[in-house]
Design an enzyme around this catalytic site. Structure first.
Site, short mmCIF file in Angstrom:
data_model
loop_
_atom_site.label_atom_id
_atom_site.label_comp_id
_atom_site.label_asym_id
_atom_site.label_seq_id
_atom_site.Cartn_x
_atom_site.Cartn_y
_atom_site.Cartn_z
N GLU A 52 0.91 -1.23 -0.27
CA GLU A 52 -0.02 -0.06 0.10
C GLU A 52 0.81 1.19 0.06
OE1 GLU A 52 -3.02 0.26 3.04
OE2 GLU A 52 -4.39 -0.93 1.91
N HIS A 105 8.82 -26.79 -1.02
CA HIS A 105 8.46 -27.77 -1.37
C HIS A 105 7.43 -27.35 -2.37
CE1 HIS A 105 10.58 -30.56 1.15
NE2 HIS A 105 10.80 -29.82 1.94
N LYS A 111 -14.08 -0.41 -4.01
CA LYS A 111 -15.12 -0.16 -3.25
C LYS A 111 -16.23 0.79 -3.91
CE LYS A 111 -12.08 0.44 0.75
NZ LYS A 111 -11.66 1.61 1.66
O1 PA5 Z 1 -3.39 1.13 5.97
C1 PA5 Z 1 -4.92 1.38 5.70
O2 PA5 Z 1 -4.94 2.69 5.76
C2 PA5 Z 1 -5.77 0.53 5.55
O3 PA5 Z 1 -5.52 -0.97 5.32
C3 PA5 Z 1 -6.79 0.51 6.68
O4 PA5 Z 1 -6.18 0.19 7.95
C4 PA5 Z 1 -7.93 -0.57 6.28
O5 PA5 Z 1 -8.39 -0.14 5.25
C5 PA5 Z 1 -9.05 -0.27 7.48
O6 PA5 Z 1 -9.50 0.99 7.66
P1 PA5 Z 1 -10.25 1.41 8.93
O7 PA5 Z 1 -9.40 1.33 9.99
O8 PA5 Z 1 -10.62 2.99 8.57
O9 PA5 Z 1 -11.54 0.63 8.87
#
Ligand code: PA5
Length: 426
Positions: free
Chosen positions: A278, A299, A414
């Site tokens: 990310e 393996h 989303k």
């Molecule tokens: O690193 C990030 O920002 C995302 O992976 C969020 O942690 C994830 O989408 C969950 O979001 P939230 O804490 O708003 O539910």
């Protein structure tokens, strides 16, 4: 605490070439002047964290341990991966601790959801719902179901004493719900993104509930904060690792395989993948982060690594000492031919597998390997490891000239899904 062993990269690293670039990025990080700079709260967090909340976390964790059989951690992405990684790494995969920890809210799978809810019907359980935005659909659906189950089981009043929320200080639907219901609430600071949040209550509360020592975890993080604050590449192992990744990218590698020899570190691999995937995977940039556990995956994936297309390099997280060891027994019949190992420790065998694989991948497979050497795995060292990877990630992403702290690409699925589900405004 972490030593970067760069002797297996196929060619010698020319750090001098990157020294000035690294100094510039170091400045950008530490003066908080780069893209995404309002999400650098994690940088000094091992020093600046809220000590009063830290004590509350320990107090409520003790309460959960004394009063419940199961803690259900309800969150997705950065809102559960760090806690899960730490709990599995430190308690192992078959913990006999009195409190079971279950992770929920990270899938739309109706089978998984049904099975967990069914399992919880006869358990005395508490919930830690974690969401920074407070609106994440997986988490929200799961929490709605869990809350209903708990209220049916113990009544609304008792449910309120068994639900803990971790969310933004002021905003979001979860904050409003927690305030209205009077749930004990922990804060995810607004300047820390999910994947950098393991040292906040997001990670600390479930980790403390699991009976682990969060003081030591934070001490390890603090040591890493100090060690990785050095601007010079030669003094900063996190920056060396970041530069090695960058160099591999410039050498046309597109995949980084994060490897351990410990099954209890599979979830650390998941945390690592989110952090780097990310943070770097945007604007057509980044290494694709993936993970493997050896010798298990030798393996399966081993064939590709040894002989397949040369897309990847390996990052090995190597521990000098194991926590526990097992002696291989002698057998009179010796039908399996293993008596040559009788009396030897299993960790010695794991170590020879590591050395043999390193040589095979490097020398015959021509796969570059970087080894991150750590003495042992405990709370202190894990705190160090988490921080080390976060700091290296910020350096690495800024070297690629991307913002390490946003994730615009995750919104597109989303929007499509909401449209298909008929959500208003989509
Ligand atoms: O690193 C990030 O920002 C995302 O992976 C969020 O942690 C994830 O989408 C969950 O979001 P939230 O804490 O708003 O539910």
């Amino acid at each position: 605490m972490i030593k970067v062993n760069d002797k297996h990269l196929l060619k010698e690293m020319d750090y001098a070439k990157y020294e000035s670039e690294v100094k510039k990025v170091h400045e950008i990080i530490h003066t908080k002047s780069g893209p995404g700079n309002d999400f650098l709260g994690w940088l000094d967090y091992p020093t600046t964290f809220d000590k009063a909340e830290f004590e509350q976390i320990k107090k409520y964790a003790k309460y959960v341990r004394e009063n419940f059989e199961v803690l259900v951690v309800c969150g997705i992405g950065g809102s559960y991966l760090g806690a899960r990684a730490a709990i599995e790494a430190l308690r192992g995969l078959h913990s006999q601790d009195k409190l079971e920890v279950i992770f929920f809210g990270q899938t739309f799978s109706s089978d998984y959801t049904y099975e967990v809810l069914d399992y919880l019907k006869n358990k005395k359980f508490a919930i830690n719902v974690i969401s920074k935005s407070g609106t994440t659909t997986e988490t929200s659906i799961a929490f709605r179901l869990l809350k209903n189950l708990l209220e049916q089981k113990v009544g609304v009043e008792n449910a309120r004493k068994a639900i803990f929320a971790t969310t933004d200080k002021e905003k979001g639907a979860l904050k409003t719900l927690a305030t209205n219901e009077g749930y004990p609430t922990f804060v995810l600071p607004s300047d820390i993104g999910g994947r950098y949040s393991v040292f906040t209550a997001v990670g600390l509360f479930p980790i403390a509930c699991a009976g682990l020592d969060i003081d030591q975890l934070m001490k390890g993080a603090l040591q890493a904060q100090k060690d990785t604050a050095k601007p010079s590449l030669k003094d900063n192992e996190a920056y060396k690792y970041a530069v090695i990744r960058y160099d591999q990218k410039l050498q046309q590698k597109s995949v980084e395989l994060f490897v351990t020899y410990e099954p209890k570190l599979v979830q650390l691999g998941e945390w690592f993948k989110q952090l780097y995937g990310e943070s770097e995977g945007k604007d057509g940039q980044g290494l694709f982060p993936t993970s493997a556990t050896f010798s298990t995956d030798l393996h399966s994936l081993g064939q590709f690594i040894q002989d397949g297309s040369k897309v990847l390099f390996e990052t090995i997280l190597h521990f000098e000492k194991a926590k526990n060891d097992v002696v291989i027994p002698s057998d009179e019949a010796n039908l399996d031919g293993l008596n040559y190992l009788a009396g030897k420790n299993l960790n010695y065998v794991n170590e020879q597998a590591y050395l043999g694989t390193l040589e095979a991948h490097e020398k015959s497979g021509h796969v570059p390997n970087v080894v991150l050497e750590v003495e042992k795995l405990d709370e202190y060292h894990l705190g160090y490891i988490f921080y080390f990877f976060m700091k290296a990630c910020a350096m690495s992403a800024y070297l690629l000239k991307v913002n390490p702290f946003n994730q615009p690409g995750v919104e597109i699925y989303k929007k499509n899904m909401f449209h298909l589900l008929g959500k208003k405004g989509y």
